[in-house]
Design an enzyme around this catalytic site. Structure first.
Site, mmCIF file in Angstrom:
data_model
loop_
_atom_site.group_PDB
_atom_site.id
_atom_site.type_symbol
_atom_site.label_atom_id
_atom_site.label_comp_id
_atom_site.label_asym_id
_atom_site.label_seq_id
_atom_site.Cartn_x
_atom_site.Cartn_y
_atom_site.Cartn_z
ATOM 1 N N GLU A 1 0.815 -1.213 0.000
ATOM 2 C CA GLU A 1 0.000 0.000 0.000
ATOM 3 C C GLU A 1 0.849 1.264 0.000
ATOM 4 O OE1 GLU A 1 -3.970 1.822 1.275
ATOM 5 O OE2 GLU A 1 -3.448 -0.181 0.623
ATOM 6 N N ASP A 2 1.839 1.289 0.898
ATOM 7 C CA ASP A 2 2.503 2.557 1.208
ATOM 8 C C ASP A 2 3.879 2.752 0.586
ATOM 9 O OD1 ASP A 2 0.334 2.874 2.801
ATOM 10 O OD2 ASP A 2 1.362 2.412 4.682
#
Ligand code: MN
Length: 742
Positions: free
Chosen positions: A92-93
């Site tokens: 995700e990050d």
């Protein structure tokens, strides 16, 4: 994020300490292969998150490490889950892709991480709760671990929510109590559920939370003394059993105390069961049951039990795998004390749920597939394509979170249904065909209505009849999603057939009038305000529209329908309705209240007051055109109103009370309060009929555990009178609530 965010030396130490701590929690549960994978996952995560910090300012990597630790220590997951937890925010990050993870850690890990990444969108406000549910549930049926790791993630986020903006806190807390707490409950994660509820409450109801927390603290010493007084005599007797055991007194959660205060409407000081006593025996699986009953026997020798409170979840485990023996006894000072008796194995399952359950899979044959059944029912719900979002949430809440009832077939076979399920649900549970053709149901040899709520231990016998088939009313007699969707499908089929008949009749009529069918049908759909031709056909088939009669209102010009005269149409319509209206008034033997419908005196319509909400003069009301029984007047707060307005908006008309009316109305009140003995009914009837002068039609009262709940039906002329009654009852001593039945 700039360079100054690089990790300092002291932080490096903190991270290493957290990681070592994580490894320690896994102890000897790791193979060499596991150790290597966890190390790699850790290093990848450290690298990937090296430039991120959490809102609180600490290095981001501490979050995945802590989530992994929660997975092991608080949820009971193993090394694979640790790898996935360490990597859960990486895709995700950061720059790491799912493909990278698949190459390095294999298919299984990458699938779980993928599921976790997809779930992360659930903070999104744009997405409705229902869609969130769907998302969580679809990942749940793929691999339960995804949701379990997500629970750990959410738990850590909730524990560290302090640095977030208030509105974000509220949103996350709402979602936690709405989705994650019930799911944790259903997966048997008792501690996680309790902490979710407490942490959510701390955010949504901070005052109540801190008040209770403080009072718990203040009363701690007294409580501990009491617990000791309770435990001491038990200890002596239990020792003589020669069964290894431990005994603890556990305070109940702040959230559950708060619930009690709200539901029972009593102050903190009057709640005595702020804790439960737990006795845990340490014996091999084969001796668990008899050991627990031996302990039960000792407990009830020392303290007097309340027999109705005995719950045996050892013989039949709860559907979330929970096993325990519960009883309530009268302890010192005459206070009720709940006692839970279980084995160490049962205790681990009760606290950690799903994962612990797997660990002991096979120990007890009857507990083996409790989750399989549940996952199957989730698949059922996910698969139903016709369901709208609201239905979906309702089904979800009734079918997947509720407790169960255990009932039996005539042959003694046990069936488990959600609590609240009806006899008709049972019929559909046995087999779809049994449900479709169910004509009568006997419970314990007595005939019951199909909507009868089944109870633990009921033996149910369903009689079928080939000519029987579902009707609209059946939908209200079932609660399980399975029965509902089966009935809906059958009704749809049935409606289709009926609409076909209506269509045939219309085609014949149009032919004889020499009107083009397509054009004529569309004209009539518009004229009568239907949504589609299907609805028109259906109304014709049902006889709601009598085409022979109705078509007289039209003439034909150039193959097109023309309305002859608006007035004639209304008049003829009302003649018909008036006779029905007079008949129904006669039947009821009581005078109709005067109501204006669409701004005109309503007597031209066949109207009557809806029995579901019993409107009375002064209530906000609306009129609803029913297919078979004329116009019904409902309160705008009627529980059915939302459904009617959402689905049949075109059948709704404005309704107003005529100014004066001497009609009598029946209003139902529910009154609760402290049960101060046999004088309660007298006190209430005195107030209502003697001092206020209203007629009571019926009165029933039920007492339980020092409380009573009374139902009063009384006759009033308008809402003002009712409010007067409500307020004067409320002012009586010992009354906790007076509510009008919706
Ligand atoms: Mn996270």
């Amino acid at each position: 994020m700039a360079e100054q965010l690089l990790i300092h030396d002291d932080e490096k130490l903190m991270i290493q300490r957290a990681y070592r701590n994580l490894l320690r929690s896994l102890k000897d549960k790791m193979t060499t292969e596991d150790k290597k994978n966890i190390r790699q996952a850790y290093e990848l995560a450290v690298q990937a998150h090296s430039k991120q910090r959490r809102k609180s300012g600490e290095p981001y990597i501490l979050h995945p490490i802590e989530v992994a630790r929660i997975c092991v220590e608080e949820i009971g997951l193993g090394p694979t889950a640790v790898v996935c937890a360490l990597l859960h925010d990486v895709v995700e990050d950061t720059d790491v892709s799912l493909g990278d993870i698949k190459i390095q850690f294999g298919e299984k890990v990458s699938k779980i991480v993928d599921g976790l990444t997809k779930l992360d969108g659930t903070y999104d406000v744009e997405i409705s709760q229902a869609e969130n549910f769907r998302k969580v549930l679809s990942t749940l049926v793929d691999d339960v671990r995804v949701v379990l790791i997500k629970m750990a993630d959410r738990l850590h986020n909730m524990r560290t929510l302090g640095s977030m903006a208030r509105h974000k806190q509220l949103r996350i807390a709402a979602e936690t109590s709405y989705i994650y707490a019930p799911l944790a409950h259903r997966l048997g994660l008792y501690n996680v559920k309790t902490e979710f509820q407490d942490l959510s409450m701390k955010i949504t109801e901070p005052d109540a939370y801190h008040q209770i927390a403080q009072k718990l603290q203040e009363t701690k010493k007294d409580r501990n003394n009491y617990i000791n007084d309770f435990i001491n005599p038990l200890d002596e007797e239990l020792a003589s059993l020669n069964i290894p055991y431990r005994i603890i007194g556990r305070p109940k959660s702040i959230h559950s105390i708060w619930n009690k205060i709200k539901v029972k409407k009593i102050p903190f000081e009057e709640i005595y069961d702020l804790f439960a006593i737990r006795i845990i025996v340490d014996v091999p699986a084969k001796q668990e049951k008899s050991a627990c009953w031996q302990v039960y026997s000792v407990v009830t020798d020392v303290f007097h039990p309340i027999p109705e409170r005995l719950k045996d979840w050892i013989t039949t485990a709860k559907s979330n795998g929970y096993e325990s023996l519960h009883t309530t006894v009268i302890g010192p000072k005459g206070r009720y004390v709940e006692v839970q008796i279980r084995s160490e194995r049962m205790d681990e399952i009760a606290e950690k749920g799903f994962a612990a359950h797997w660990k002991y899979k096979g120990v007890k044959p009857n507990g083996q597939n409790v989750y399989d059944n549940w996952l199957d029912s989730i698949r059922d719900i996910l698969d139903d394509p016709d369901k709208d979002a609201l239905d979906f949430i309702n089904d979800f809440k009734t079918n997947l979170f509720n407790e169960e009832v255990y009932v039996y077939t005539p042959k003694g076979e046990m069936k488990i249904l959600p609590k609240g399920a009806t006899a008709l649900d049972f019929a559909f549970h046995i087999h779809t065909e049994v449900g479709y053709h169910c004509s009568a149901i006997k419970v314990n040899n007595k005939l019951v209505p199909m909507g009868y709520k089944i109870d633990n231990g009921d033996q149910i016998h369903v009689t079928t009849n080939k000519n029987q088939k579902p009707n609209e009313a059946w939908l209200k007699m079932v609660v399980t999603s399975r029965a509902k969707s089966k009935i809906r499908t059958a009704l749809k089929e049935d409606n289709k057939k009926r609409a076909e008949d209506g269509k045939d009749a219309l085609i014949r009529k149009m032919k004889s009038m020499k009107v083009d069918y397509e054009e004529g049908a569309d004209f009539l759909v518009k004229f009568w305000g239907f949504k589609s031709r299907f609805e028109l056909h259906y109304a014709i088939a049902l006889g709601d529209i009598d085409i022979i009669h109705e078509m007289k209102k039209f003439s034909v010009e150039n193959g097109k329908l023309m309305l002859i005269s608006q007035e004639n149409f209304i008049k003829s319509d009302h003649d018909l309705q008036k006779t029905i209206s007079e008949k129904s008034a006669l039947l009821k033997g009581k005078k109709q209240p005067s109501i204006f419908i669409n701004g005109e005196p309503g007597d031209q319509y066949n109207y009557s007051l809806a029995s579901c909400c019993n409107p009375l003069l002064g209530d906000d009301i609306f009129a609803f055109i029913t297919t078979a029984s004329g116009v019904k007047i409902h309160r705008t707060t009627c529980p059915n109103a939302t459904n009617m307005m959402a689905n049949y908006g075109y059948r709704i008309m404005r309704a107003d009370w005529a100014n004066s009316s001497d009609t009598e109305f029946v209003a139902d009140l529910v009154i609760t309060g402290l049960d101060s003995g046999p004088g309660v009914i007298e006190k209430l009837t005195n107030k209502i009929s003697t001092s206020l002068g209203y007629n009571i039609r019926s009165f029933s009262i039920e007492g339980k555990e020092g409380y009573f709940e009374g139902k009063v039906s009384l006759i009033v002329l308008n809402i003002d009178q009712l409010n007067l009654v409500i307020n004067s009852i409320k002012s009586l001593e010992g009354i906790s609530s007076v509510t009008r039945v919706e």
